[in-house]
Write an enzyme that holds these catalytic residues in place. Sequence first.
Site, mmCIF file in Angstrom:
data_model
loop_
_atom_site.group_PDB
_atom_site.id
_atom_site.type_symbol
_atom_site.label_atom_id
_atom_site.label_comp_id
_atom_site.label_asym_id
_atom_site.label_seq_id
_atom_site.Cartn_x
_atom_site.Cartn_y
_atom_site.Cartn_z
ATOM 1 N N SER A 64 0.793 -1.238 0.000
ATOM 2 C CA SER A 64 0.000 0.000 0.000
ATOM 3 C C SER A 64 0.819 1.279 0.000
ATOM 4 C CB SER A 64 -0.947 0.019 1.197
ATOM 5 O OG SER A 64 -2.063 -0.775 0.896
ATOM 6 N N LYS A 67 0.316 3.365 -2.936
ATOM 7 C CA LYS A 67 -0.853 4.254 -3.079
ATOM 8 C C LYS A 67 -0.449 5.725 -2.974
ATOM 9 C CE LYS A 67 -3.890 0.743 -0.982
ATOM 10 N NZ LYS A 67 -4.587 0.362 0.273
ATOM 11 N N TYR A 191 -3.473 -2.412 -10.426
ATOM 12 C CA TYR A 191 -3.366 -2.219 -8.969
ATOM 13 C C TYR A 191 -2.507 -3.313 -8.306
ATOM 14 C CZ TYR A 191 -4.859 -2.165 -4.077
ATOM 15 O OH TYR A 191 -4.874 -2.170 -2.702
ATOM 16 N N VAL A 261 1.091 -3.779 3.784
ATOM 17 C CA VAL A 261 1.034 -5.093 4.434
ATOM 18 C C VAL A 261 2.289 -5.934 4.191
ATOM 19 C CG1 VAL A 261 -1.482 -5.332 4.624
ATOM 20 C CG2 VAL A 261 -0.320 -6.143 2.567
#
Length: 308
Positions: A64, A67, A191, A261
């Site tokens: 993440s 992002k 993604y 994560v």
Amino acid sequence: MENLQTLADEIHAELSAREDRGRVADYIPQLATVSAQKFGIAIAPLDGPVAVAGDADEAFSIQSISKLFTLTLALGQVGDRVWDRVGREPSGNAFNSIVQLEHEQGRPRNPFVNAGAIAVTDIILGGHRPKEALGEILRFVRFLADDDAINIDRLVAQSEQAHGDRNLALAHFMKSFGVIKHPPAEVLGVYFHQCAIAMSCRQLAQAGLFLAANGRNPRTGFNVVSARRARRINALMMTCGHYDGAGDFAFRVGLPGKSGVGGGILVIVPHRAVVAVWSPGLDANGNSLLGTAALELLVQRTGWSVFG
Ligand code: GLU
């Protein structure tokens, strides 16, 4: 303030012995193959050499943390129109929660929960084929870190693809509200691969430098974003960068940060430095347990919390 290399060495030495390291993520099976014993830290000041300790030069799955880079890229492409599709409020929910989406007509709370990040990737896909969009993301990350050796871990991407039903559900749900425009399988193909970018603590710290320096990477001299945009991205990291653990992270560390994560955390110390830590064991909110402890120690020693 003490020497940064001494500080990195001390934090590493003090925490390496800890046995309680949380749980390595296994909902993406390939992530579970990484040893919980890994632990690295890199401290990159705005000027001067990067201080590293432990496994700081070993690449891991940034998950993440990607992002943050895709949000920056999307803001560069369409500006504030990003906010037509994604909110800016902390969610107070798990990173992959679907409940809130239904209450809020498919509009994700913020760009750092999975739903919001998937919507941001959909924006980057606008007008591109998935391969081109992914190439653009990878080139951008390499540009930020000033390191062309950064790559995608295909095994991690495939592993997430094979177990990505919940993210697929989020994407379909948003598509039904018109929040994402492309076919969910295409958006998620990009993604999953952006999440599977592998970087070391040193590379991550370098990539985040523009956020500590008014939007300009002080090493390469490139203006990445305006000072105002850097400040705003930092604000989102502070309020939304740790999912439903964002409040606790602000309480304990007091710096804008983004976790993944894979066990990495990138934090920005405005006008001073960028710090990246990595330890794969996670706490109940999916944030690195030892990594958070390391940052807490760093802030105690340096007084770098933005809250004084
Ligand atoms: N690729 C992960 C997912 O979508 C990212 C989650 C995270 O790092 O927090 O589930």
